[in-house]
Design a protein around this motif. Structure first.
Motif, PDB file in Angstrom:
ATOM      1  N   ARG A  17      13.423  -9.746  13.254  1.00 50.90           N
ATOM      2  CA  ARG A  17      12.333  -8.828  13.605  1.00 50.90           C
ATOM      3  C   ARG A  17      12.081  -7.866  12.457  1.00 50.90           C
ATOM      4  NH1 ARG A  17      11.548  -3.585  16.570  1.00 50.90           N
ATOM      5  NH2 ARG A  17       9.677  -3.788  17.869  1.00 50.90           N
ATOM      6  N   LEU A  18      10.851  -7.851  11.981  1.00 51.97           N
ATOM      7  CA  LEU A  18      10.421  -6.903  10.945  1.00 51.97           C
ATOM      8  C   LEU A  18       9.760  -5.715  11.612  1.00 51.97           C
ATOM      9  CD1 LEU A  18       9.733  -6.233   7.886  1.00 51.97           C
ATOM     10  CD2 LEU A  18       7.518  -7.323   8.367  1.00 51.97           C
ATOM     11  N   PHE A  19      10.219  -4.516  11.249  1.00 58.08           N
ATOM     12  CA  PHE A  19       9.551  -3.292  11.699  1.00 58.08           C
ATOM     13  C   PHE A  19       9.081  -2.540  10.457  1.00 58.08           C
ATOM     14  CE2 PHE A  19       8.871   1.005  13.010  1.00 58.08           C
ATOM     15  CZ  PHE A  19       8.415   0.914  14.325  1.00 58.08           C
ATOM     16  N   CYS A  20       7.795  -2.190  10.444  1.00 57.19           N
ATOM     17  CA  CYS A  20       7.210  -1.495   9.305  1.00 57.19           C
ATOM     18  C   CYS A  20       6.783  -0.094   9.703  1.00 57.19           C
ATOM     19  CB  CYS A  20       5.980  -2.246   8.790  1.00 57.19           C
ATOM     20  SG  CYS A  20       6.277  -3.975   8.370  1.00 57.19           S
ATOM     21  N   PHE A  21       7.387   0.906   9.095  1.00 59.52           N
ATOM     22  CA  PHE A  21       6.849   2.257   9.209  1.00 59.52           C
ATOM     23  C   PHE A  21       5.669   2.336   8.243  1.00 59.52           C
ATOM     24  CE2 PHE A  21      10.873   3.555  11.188  1.00 59.52           C
ATOM     25  CZ  PHE A  21      10.408   4.455  12.141  1.00 59.52           C
ATOM     26  N   GLY A  22       4.461   2.309   8.802  1.00 57.75           N
ATOM     27  CA  GLY A  22       3.248   2.281   8.005  1.00 57.75           C
ATOM     28  C   GLY A  22       2.752   0.864   7.844  1.00 57.75           C
ATOM     29  N   TYR A  23       2.081   0.349   8.881  1.00 54.24           N
ATOM     30  CA  TYR A  23       1.605  -1.042   8.832  1.00 54.24           C
ATOM     31  C   TYR A  23       0.226  -1.060   8.183  1.00 54.24           C
ATOM     32  CZ  TYR A  23       1.657  -5.935  10.177  1.00 54.24           C
ATOM     33  OH  TYR A  23       1.694  -7.308  10.144  1.00 54.24           O
ATOM     34  N   GLY A  24       0.238  -0.914   6.853  1.00 55.94           N
ATOM     35  CA  GLY A  24      -0.998  -0.834   6.094  1.00 55.94           C
ATOM     36  C   GLY A  24      -1.279  -2.107   5.314  1.00 55.94           C
ATOM     37  N   PHE A  25      -1.948  -1.941   4.178  1.00 54.49           N
ATOM     38  CA  PHE A  25      -2.450  -3.058   3.370  1.00 54.49           C
ATOM     39  C   PHE A  25      -1.325  -4.005   2.956  1.00 54.49           C
ATOM     40  CE2 PHE A  25      -4.934  -4.288  -0.672  1.00 54.49           C
ATOM     41  CZ  PHE A  25      -5.832  -5.079   0.025  1.00 54.49           C
ATOM     42  N   SER A  26      -0.264  -3.463   2.358  1.00 57.71           N
ATOM     43  CA  SER A  26       0.834  -4.305   1.867  1.00 57.71           C
ATOM     44  C   SER A  26       1.670  -4.863   3.011  1.00 57.71           C
ATOM     45  CB  SER A  26       1.717  -3.515   0.906  1.00 57.71           C
ATOM     46  OG  SER A  26       0.982  -3.071  -0.207  1.00 57.71           O
ATOM     47  N   ALA A  27       1.969  -4.022   4.004  1.00 57.52           N
ATOM     48  CA  ALA A  27       2.777  -4.478   5.135  1.00 57.52           C
ATOM     49  C   ALA A  27       2.069  -5.580   5.908  1.00 57.52           C
ATOM     50  CB  ALA A  27       3.095  -3.305   6.054  1.00 57.52           C
ATOM     51  N   THR A  28       0.751  -5.498   6.019  1.00 58.37           N
ATOM     52  CA  THR A  28      -0.003  -6.534   6.723  1.00 58.37           C
ATOM     53  C   THR A  28       0.158  -7.886   6.041  1.00 58.37           C
ATOM     54  OG1 THR A  28      -1.626  -4.959   7.566  1.00 58.37           O
ATOM     55  CG2 THR A  28      -2.311  -7.256   7.448  1.00 58.37           C
ATOM     56  N   ALA A  29       0.095  -7.904   4.706  1.00 59.28           N
ATOM     57  CA  ALA A  29       0.254  -9.159   3.965  1.00 59.28           C
ATOM     58  C   ALA A  29       1.640  -9.749   4.192  1.00 59.28           C
ATOM     59  CB  ALA A  29      -0.002  -8.924   2.483  1.00 59.28           C
ATOM     60  N   LEU A  30       2.676  -8.897   4.193  1.00 60.57           N
ATOM     61  CA  LEU A  30       4.030  -9.382   4.448  1.00 60.57           C
ATOM     62  C   LEU A  30       4.185  -9.827   5.900  1.00 60.57           C
ATOM     63  CD1 LEU A  30       6.995  -9.801   3.583  1.00 60.57           C
ATOM     64  CD2 LEU A  30       7.406  -7.425   4.296  1.00 60.57           C
ATOM     65  N   GLY A  31       3.688  -9.027   6.833  1.00 61.54           N
ATOM     66  CA  GLY A  31       3.836  -9.354   8.240  1.00 61.54           C
ATOM     67  C   GLY A  31       3.217 -10.689   8.595  1.00 61.54           C
ATOM     68  N   ARG A  32       2.073 -10.984   8.013  1.00 63.42           N
ATOM     69  CA  ARG A  32       1.401 -12.254   8.277  1.00 63.42           C
ATOM     70  C   ARG A  32       2.285 -13.425   7.842  1.00 63.42           C
ATOM     71  NH1 ARG A  32      -2.554 -11.586   4.974  1.00 63.42           N
ATOM     72  NH2 ARG A  32      -3.727 -10.242   6.386  1.00 63.42           N
TER      73      ARG A  32
END
Length: 291
Positions: free
Chosen positions: A6-21
């Motif tokens: 499970r990935l949790f991102c504090f700040g699901y912005g531009f860069s985190a979205t690319a990783l999360g996908r």
């Protein structure tokens, strides 16, 4: 790797979205924070478990962080320090024993101005701007946290980020691009998908305590990038504007305070990353095809 990462991102912005996908496609559960309930609803519609964090701490941090195996920190520091540490240090400390990987997104601004010279991860950290000093303080605070809690922290110093919807092609099309000339000025930059590649590679081959410069292979004067974007669009470039005559926001002006060439040797040699967009030319060409 756990059965249910499970990935949790504090700040699901531009860069985190690319990783999360990318990680969602590999079977990760993906969760993160945004600043408003409206944005959280949008993320949930896209399959991301979203929580509101910003003006106030997480409403129920135990629920939000439950099961987290990989933690990404991309909320910028403010004048009081790192807001995630301030609000949730104890909560993150409680999950530290279960973390397989932890990443903090910093900036190459921590190196300060090098008058166009090269820097690598072993260069002295000497930020000359308020933004850079805040980032260095946040890096140091997270390193201290990691030492106290045996957390597998990795630091990623990002160059100027561009990608879909955030690039010089858009600036040319909407008339906001400026060809500002400051003699000797060079920037490093990085496509958002290459950021995700670096983070994904680090997750696959963690090296706790490491810092990585995340940038492409070719630092370049900003006016050259603008001119190339105009050429790709078949348009005349905007006129050159001497830096001293340019009307810039304080944030934009602060970027011109530092001139340096940033080495990406470590991500290529240690993480074995092959950049999809090794220079701005490949990046802009791909973005043009997607317009």
């Amino acid at each position: 790797m756990t059965l249910h990462p499970r990935l949790f991102c504090f700040g699901y912005g531009f860069s985190a979205t690319a990783l999360g996908r990318r990680l969602a496609a590999r079977g990760f559960e993906v969760a993160g924070t945004c600043r408003t309930a409206e944005k959280a609803a949008g993320l949930r519609a896209g399959g991301v478990e979203a929580f509101v964090f910003g003006e106030a701490p997480l409403a129920d941090p135990a629920v939000a962080l439950a099961g987290t195996t990989h933690l990404l920190l991309s909320v910028p520091p403010d004048e009081t320090g790192d807001p995630v540490l301030a609000a949730h240090e104890a909560d993150i400390a409680r999950i530290a024993p279960q973390l397989e990987w932890m990443g903090y997104l910093s900036t190459t601004g921590v190196y300060g101005d090098r008058s166009g010279g090269w820097v690598d991860e072993d260069a002295p950290l000497a930020p000359g701007t308020r933004r850079g000093r805040r980032r260095l303080a946040a890096e140091e605070a997270w390193r201290a946290f990691a030492e106290r809690n045996a957390a597998p922290l990795h630091i990623f110093r990002l160059a100027g980020i561009y990608g879909p919807g955030r690039n010089q092609l858009r600036g040319i099309l909407d008339g906001t691009a400026k060809r500002i000339v400051k003699p000797g000025q060079v920037f490093s930059r990085i496509h958002v998908e290459d950021i995700a590649s670096v983070l994904e590679a680090s997750i696959a081959h963690p090296h706790p305590g490491a810092a990585y410069n995340v940038c492409d292979n070719e630092p370049a004067p900003p006016q050259e990038v603008v001119a190339h974007a105009a050429k790709l669009l078949g348009r005349d470039p905007p006129p050159e504007i001497p830096f001293e005559d340019a009307e810039l926001t304080p944030m934009a002006r602060s970027f011109y305070a530092d001139s340096k060439r940033v080495s990406n040797r470590r991500i290529r040699e240690e993480l074995r990353v092959t950049l999809q967009y090794p220079t701005y030319r490949e990046g802009l060409k791909a973005l043009l095809a997607g317009l």
